[in-house]
Design an enzyme around this catalytic site. Structure first.
Site, PDB file in Angstrom:
ATOM      1  N   GLY A   1       6.888  -3.988  -1.911  1.00 19.99           N
ATOM      2  CA  GLY A   1       6.930  -2.713  -2.637  1.00 19.99           C
ATOM      3  C   GLY A   1       6.892  -1.541  -1.664  1.00 19.99           C
ATOM      4  CG  HIS A   2       3.424  -0.758   0.666  1.00 23.94           C
ATOM      5  ND1 HIS A   2       2.663  -1.888   0.493  1.00 23.94           N
ATOM      6  CD2 HIS A   2       2.697   0.266   0.157  1.00 23.94           C
ATOM      7  CE1 HIS A   2       1.511  -1.556  -0.082  1.00 23.94           C
ATOM      8  NE2 HIS A   2       1.512  -0.262  -0.298  1.00 23.94           N
TER       9      HIS A   2
END
Ligand code: PAF
EC number: 6.3.2.1
Length: 286
Positions: A36-37
């Site tokens: 996600g990051h």
């Protein structure tokens, strides 16, 4: 990719990039990076010429008895992921660098209304801690744009409001939540789940999807929908903190006439608090 630990070094590196005419993008994180990051960094590399990430586990946004001490710190692995994703500069300050005069008695930034209810109700002071550290980071980096995950939907709303209210010349971009194949939203806190809990956790997203589907089919009895789904979460062994349908822009409780909705949930699985949400705009074709 360079890693700097002081505001002075950070400002010097950003000033160099600016003097070369580069646009600056910023992705603030608390580390323990997952896909996600990485998606946020990738997005930043597509939008700007110089990408700054920060890793700082901000004590100000954790309440007493929360998981500040056990929050995973994995700097070396994070550096590798950032480098691979195309990040140019990592700012990884200490608590003393961020709060040289301590954390009591100094200026705080608070965003009323949007910070109230939902996570704000069960985590008093949390959004003030987030708004304060994000404001400080924005002043340190002075980016043209900053990118946040939509998984923290209320946080994103708070940050959009603070940038607007304080006239910060920063474009805020929200990126869709990245999910595991079974629907579970990626989160650094998923690492706290046992194997059995991990197998149960996808019920959180299933709950959101079932509510969204019912609304799409024309169900507008929101209290009944929520009550049934809270039972489902409890039956699966979770302890719901909240499950609510709100207006996606204002975050006020949704009425049956609203068309731009967000369904938000927080629930404990053992001691791990999972949050997720699903944005449902009935005027936008799926
Ligand atoms: O979402 C997070 O990781 C944090 O709340 C943030 C925005 C980096 C502020 O500490």
């Amino acid at each position: 990719m360079n890693t700097v630990k002081t505001v002075r070094e950070l400002r010097a590196a950003v000033a160099r990039a600016r003097s070369e005419g580069k646009r600056i993008g910023f992705v603030p994180t608390m580390g323990n990076l997952h896909s996600g990051h990485v998606a946020l960094i990738t997005k930043a590399t597509q939008r700007v010429d110089f990408v700054v990430a920060s890793i700082f586990v901000n004590p100000l946004q954790f309440g007493a008895g929360e998981d500040l001490d056990k929050y995973p710190r994995t700097l070396a692995a994070d550096q590798e992921k950032l480098l691979e994703a195309g990040c140019d500069l990592l700012f990884a300050p200490t608590v003393e660098e961020m709060y040289p005069d301590g954390m009591t008695g100094q200026t705080r930034v608070s965003v009323p209304q949007l910070s109230e209810g939902l996570c704000g109700a069960s985590r008093p002071g949390h959004f003030e801690g987030v708004a304060t550290v994000v404001s400080k980071l924005f002043n340190m980096v002075q980016p043209d744009l900053a990118i946040f995950g939509q998984k923290d939907f209320q946080q994103l709303a708070v940050i959009r409001a603070l940038v607007h209210d304080l006239n910060m010349p920063i474009q805020i971009i929200g990126e869709p939540t990245v999910r595991a194949a079974d629907g579970l939203a990626l989160s650094s806190r998923n690492g706290f789940l046992s194997e059995e809990q991990r197998a149960t956790a996808p019920v959180v997203y299933r709950t959101l999807s079932q509510i969204a589907e019912a609304i799409k089919q024309g169900d507008r009895d929101f209290p009944a929908l929520i009550a049934a789904q809270i039972k489902q979460l409890e039956a699966a062994g979770l302890r719901p903190d909240y499950l609510e349908i709100r207006h996606a822009l204002t975050l006020r409780p949704a009425t049956a006439e609203d068309r731009d909705l967000v369904i938000l949930v927080a629930a404990f699985l053992g001691t791990t608090r999972l949050i997720d949400n699903l944005h449902l705009n009935l005027d936008t074709p799926a």
